[in-house]
Scaffold this motif. Sequence first.
Motif, PDB file in Angstrom:
ATOM      1  N   MET A   1       0.840  -1.207  -0.076  1.00  0.00           N
ATOM      2  CA  MET A   1      -0.091   0.015   0.099  1.00  0.00           C
ATOM      3  C   MET A   1       0.850   1.328   0.041  1.00  0.00           C
ATOM      4  N   ILE A   2       0.597   2.259  -0.934  1.00  0.00           N
ATOM      5  CA  ILE A   2       1.169   3.601  -1.042  1.00  0.00           C
ATOM      6  C   ILE A   2       0.217   4.468  -0.162  1.00  0.00           C
ATOM      7  N   GLU A   3       0.596   5.228   0.869  1.00  0.00           N
ATOM      8  CA  GLU A   3      -0.533   6.020   1.668  1.00  0.00           C
ATOM      9  C   GLU A   3      -0.068   7.378   1.214  1.00  0.00           C
ATOM     10  N   ILE A   4      -1.057   8.256   1.016  1.00  0.00           N
ATOM     11  CA  ILE A   4      -1.065   9.700   0.849  1.00  0.00           C
ATOM     12  C   ILE A   4      -1.620  10.431   2.000  1.00  0.00           C
ATOM     13  N   LEU A   5      -0.812  11.222   2.672  1.00  0.00           N
ATOM     14  CA  LEU A   5      -1.333  11.782   3.904  1.00  0.00           C
ATOM     15  C   LEU A   5      -1.919  13.170   3.530  1.00  0.00           C
ATOM     16  N   ASN A   6      -2.838  13.637   4.269  1.00  0.00           N
ATOM     17  CA  ASN A   6      -3.326  14.831   4.095  1.00  0.00           C
ATOM     18  C   ASN A   6      -2.737  15.957   5.260  1.00  0.00           C
ATOM     19  N   ALA A   7      -3.124  17.063   4.913  1.00  0.00           N
ATOM     20  CA  ALA A   7      -2.500  18.404   5.609  1.00  0.00           C
ATOM     21  C   ALA A   7      -2.427  18.035   7.307  1.00  0.00           C
ATOM     22  N   ALA A   8      -3.368  17.540   7.501  1.00  0.00           N
ATOM     23  CA  ALA A   8      -3.551  17.456   9.296  1.00  0.00           C
ATOM     24  C   ALA A   8      -2.599  16.186   9.572  1.00  0.00           C
ATOM     25  N   GLN A   9      -2.426  15.073   8.911  1.00  0.00           N
ATOM     26  CA  GLN A   9      -1.321  14.036   9.087  1.00  0.00           C
ATOM     27  C   GLN A   9      -0.070  14.495   9.138  1.00  0.00           C
ATOM     28  N   LEU A  10       0.196  15.275   7.977  1.00  0.00           N
ATOM     29  CA  LEU A  10       1.550  15.882   7.891  1.00  0.00           C
ATOM     30  C   LEU A  10       1.820  16.771   9.166  1.00  0.00           C
ATOM     31  N   GLU A  11       0.798  17.324   9.611  1.00  0.00           N
ATOM     32  CA  GLU A  11       1.259  18.043  10.855  1.00  0.00           C
ATOM     33  C   GLU A  11       1.573  17.096  12.105  1.00  0.00           C
ATOM     34  N   LYS A  12       0.919  16.114  11.896  1.00  0.00           N
ATOM     35  CA  LYS A  12       1.149  14.952  13.122  1.00  0.00           C
ATOM     36  C   LYS A  12       2.537  14.487  12.853  1.00  0.00           C
ATOM     37  N   ALA A  13       2.978  14.359  11.395  1.00  0.00           N
ATOM     38  CA  ALA A  13       4.160  13.542  11.335  1.00  0.00           C
ATOM     39  C   ALA A  13       5.360  14.478  11.667  1.00  0.00           C
ATOM     40  N   ARG A  14       5.199  16.039  11.696  1.00  0.00           N
ATOM     41  CA  ARG A  14       6.218  16.729  12.095  1.00  0.00           C
ATOM     42  C   ARG A  14       6.439  16.558  13.565  1.00  0.00           C
ATOM     43  N   LEU A 104       5.656   5.809  16.794  1.00  0.00           N
ATOM     44  CA  LEU A 104       4.213   6.220  16.186  1.00  0.00           C
ATOM     45  C   LEU A 104       3.534   7.086  17.419  1.00  0.00           C
ATOM     46  N   LYS A 105       3.203   8.301  16.804  1.00  0.00           N
ATOM     47  CA  LYS A 105       2.392   9.149  17.563  1.00  0.00           C
ATOM     48  C   LYS A 105       1.025   9.790  17.285  1.00  0.00           C
ATOM     49  N   ASP A 106      -0.040   9.806  17.826  1.00  0.00           N
ATOM     50  CA  ASP A 106      -1.162  10.116  17.324  1.00  0.00           C
ATOM     51  C   ASP A 106      -1.460   9.823  15.836  1.00  0.00           C
ATOM     52  N   GLY A 107      -1.122   8.536  15.564  1.00  0.00           N
ATOM     53  CA  GLY A 107      -1.474   7.762  14.449  1.00  0.00           C
ATOM     54  C   GLY A 107      -0.508   7.904  13.271  1.00  0.00           C
ATOM     55  N   ILE A 108       0.568   8.345  13.348  1.00  0.00           N
ATOM     56  CA  ILE A 108       1.437   8.510  12.160  1.00  0.00           C
ATOM     57  C   ILE A 108       2.922   8.418  12.713  1.00  0.00           C
ATOM     58  N   ALA A 109       3.729   7.548  11.963  1.00  0.00           N
ATOM     59  CA  ALA A 109       5.212   7.227  12.320  1.00  0.00           C
ATOM     60  C   ALA A 109       6.182   8.013  11.526  1.00  0.00           C
ATOM     61  N   ALA A 110       7.196   7.953  12.083  1.00  0.00           N
ATOM     62  CA  ALA A 110       8.492   8.643  11.730  1.00  0.00           C
ATOM     63  C   ALA A 110       9.964   7.795  11.782  1.00  0.00           C
ATOM     64  N   ASP A 111      10.463   7.947  11.051  1.00  0.00           N
ATOM     65  CA  ASP A 111      11.672   6.844  11.302  1.00  0.00           C
ATOM     66  C   ASP A 111      12.942   7.556  10.929  1.00  0.00           C
ATOM     67  N   SER A 112      13.990   7.168  11.462  1.00  0.00           N
ATOM     68  CA  SER A 112      15.313   7.896  11.348  1.00  0.00           C
ATOM     69  C   SER A 112      16.495   7.081  11.707  1.00  0.00           C
ATOM     70  N   ALA A 113      17.733   7.252  11.414  1.00  0.00           N
ATOM     71  CA  ALA A 113      18.844   6.612  11.974  1.00  0.00           C
ATOM     72  C   ALA A 113      19.983   7.398  11.935  1.00  0.00           C
ATOM     73  N   ILE A 114      21.089   7.275  12.754  1.00  0.00           N
ATOM     74  CA  ILE A 114      22.242   7.853  12.798  1.00  0.00           C
ATOM     75  C   ILE A 114      23.241   6.936  13.084  1.00  0.00           C
ATOM     76  N   SER A 115      24.614   7.152  12.673  1.00  0.00           N
ATOM     77  CA  SER A 115      25.994   6.594  12.954  1.00  0.00           C
ATOM     78  C   SER A 115      26.662   7.662  13.614  1.00  0.00           C
ATOM     79  N   PHE A 116      27.770   6.934  14.429  1.00  0.00           N
ATOM     80  CA  PHE A 116      28.778   7.934  14.907  1.00  0.00           C
ATOM     81  C   PHE A 116      29.782   7.011  15.864  1.00  0.00           C
ATOM     82  N   ILE A 117      30.955   7.622  16.212  1.00  0.00           N
ATOM     83  CA  ILE A 117      31.828   7.047  16.827  1.00  0.00           C
ATOM     84  C   ILE A 117      31.895   7.428  18.279  1.00  0.00           C
ATOM     85  N   VAL A 118      31.928   6.242  19.116  1.00  0.00           N
ATOM     86  CA  VAL A 118      31.766   6.583  20.451  1.00  0.00           C
ATOM     87  C   VAL A 118      32.976   6.946  21.283  1.00  0.00           C
ATOM     88  N   GLY A 119      32.949   7.752  22.041  1.00  0.00           N
ATOM     89  CA  GLY A 119      34.467   8.209  22.731  1.00  0.00           C
ATOM     90  C   GLY A 119      35.344   9.254  21.997  1.00  0.00           C
TER      91      GLY A 119
END
Length: 258
Positions: A1-14, A104-119
């Motif tokens: 499924m390819i989902e298209i979000l409306n303005a209200a959903q995009l605001e939740k995504a932020r 997932l918050k208020d029905g909308i998800a977001a996903d991110s990843a970071i990589s870094f060196i410890v120390g």
Amino acid sequence: MIEILNAAQLEKARVTGALVADILQACRAAAAPGVNLLDIDRLTKEMILSAGAESCYVDYAPSFGNGPFGHYICTGVNDAVLHGLPRDYELVDGDLLSLDLAVLKDGIAADSAISFIVGESRPAESVALIEATEEALAAGIAAARPAGRLGDISHAIGEVLTSRGYGVNTDFGGHGIGSTMHQDPHIPNQGRSGRGFRLRRGLMIAIEPWVMSDTDELVTDPDGWTLRSATGCRTSHSEHTVAVTDAGIEIITLPSHL
């Protein structure tokens, strides 16, 4: 499924995206030598629950994993690049740590990843890997545009990674995201410009370059989740969720203080 979000959903995504970014930055600040991966998982849990949000991972049980995942964040150390299951491991100076988080918050998800060196250490190989995935992520975002094609993004990512001498595995990559974490379309990290699904307003996608220093083959840990480089080489992973808007491409997973 390819989902298209409306303005209200995009605001939740932020809102969700800022939460994801804030948690990742808090985990990065906490990830010092001697800190256990399970402590990072607990910090993530506390921040998700205190924000009234839900983990996308705890009950996640796809066909390729040994589900449910049962933790709140993916923690990949050194040769572990994807789906790193938090374990009883204390970080040491010079570890390359990849953190991948979906909420997932208020029905909308977001996903991110970071990589870094410890120390304080800065191993040249690790620095180069991180720079490559961050540059590839920036190139993929720059190639995304309303009415453009997904292949433009894949091509831009692949050009950066291959120009630096890295192989590209296309089994896992970017993806659609919205009311659930993983949706169509799949966005491989290598492809041809001008091909694939056309980007349109309301589409939200996670752009997700990752790389291994001397192989493009993965192996799975006995935990059934953690994916590592087949040769034991170091790895890196960078990701942002972005949305297609009338104004262009908006990065959703930026910290709330920006």
